[in-house]
Design an enzyme around this catalytic site. Structure first.
Site, mmCIF file in Angstrom:
data_model
loop_
_atom_site.group_PDB
_atom_site.id
_atom_site.type_symbol
_atom_site.label_atom_id
_atom_site.label_comp_id
_atom_site.label_asym_id
_atom_site.label_seq_id
_atom_site.Cartn_x
_atom_site.Cartn_y
_atom_site.Cartn_z
ATOM 1 N N SER A 123 -4.601 -37.616 -54.088
ATOM 2 C CA SER A 123 -3.295 -38.122 -53.678
ATOM 3 C C SER A 123 -2.782 -37.341 -52.467
ATOM 4 C CB SER A 123 -2.328 -38.087 -54.861
ATOM 5 O OG SER A 123 -1.146 -38.781 -54.588
ATOM 6 N N HIS A 158 -4.012 -44.210 -54.213
ATOM 7 C CA HIS A 158 -3.437 -45.032 -55.309
ATOM 8 C C HIS A 158 -3.316 -46.495 -54.911
ATOM 9 C CE1 HIS A 158 -2.343 -41.282 -57.301
ATOM 10 N NE2 HIS A 158 -1.601 -40.927 -56.274
#
Length: 232
Positions: A123, A158
């Site tokens: 991330s 994501h």
């Protein structure tokens, strides 16, 4: 050989189970007991995240350490430069980069990268290595921010996991704010070698990485040029 392993989502921060991506990262060092340092700045040095890091990588017989910025901080440069692998956790990318720049860690990591220390993370820890990253550091909206610029390109993590990601990428492509981006799904990783994407790594349910662009007013999801598929 310079390496970046950028994970779109998943791994020890969620659940410690099969450790597929963690084993993959370890294997790239070619050492039986590589030194790996965790940098959890993006979560404000969250202790449970740190604990999970040690559980995961200690079980893989790595030599583990982490860096705190919200307690007393170690001498960064010698510690970073003696590592085999750096792993950066997820969280607030904008705040993380601000802290790093204040401490000079951005330049230390750049030196480490040039010395072939493996850079990895999930991330925030995936997008930070690129020129720009797509982030939800703000509570109410997505944004594109400048990152470390170790490698060319714009990265979105994501991509399939968070519903606001795809519409935001579509919007900035249509507005020509960007021409394309690397979109990494959850439980997937983009592995770059010598600054170029080389492996499209999936560690659950055939997830993938894409080159997302706009062609004739249509969003295109293409394979990233010349990457090799790896299913763990």
């Amino acid at each position: 050989m310079r390496q970046i392993i950028a994970i779109g989502g998943g791994g020890f921060g969620r659940i410690i189970k099969d450790l597929k991506i963690e084993k993959y990262i370890k294997s790239q060092s070619l050492k039986p007991n590589p030194k790996i340092c965790f940098i959890p700045t993006a979560t404000g040095d969250d202790q449970s995240y740190i604990d999970n890091f040690y559980k995961a990588f200690d079980s893989l017989e790595c030599i583990t350490s982490h860096i705190d910025f919200f307690k007393r901080t170690i001498d960064l440069k010698p510690h970073i430069l003696e590592q085999d692998i750096i792993y950066v956790g997820g969280g607030n990318t904008k705040s993380m980069l601000a802290v790093w720049r204040e401490w000079g860690l951005d330049e230390i990591l750049k030196e480490a990268y040039k010395k072939n220390i493996i850079m990895s993370g999930v991330s925030a820890g995936a997008i930070c290595w690129f020129e720009k990253g797509i982030t939800d550091s703000w509570k109410d909206y997505q944004a594109t921010i400048d990152c470390l610029g170790f490698v060319n390109g714009i990265c979105c993590p994501h991509y399939d996991e968070e519903p606001e990601r795809i519409p935001y990428v579509k919007k900035i492509l249509e507005s020509k704010e960007i021409l394309n981006c690397y979109a990494i799904e959850g439980y997937a990783a983009l592995h770059l070698v010598d600054d170029v994407p080389k492996y499209n790594v999936s560690f659950k349910n055939s997830t993938s990485c894409h080159n997302v662009s706009l062609s004739n007013d249509t969003i295109q999801h293409d394979d990233i040029n010349e990457t090799i598929r790896v299913d763990l």
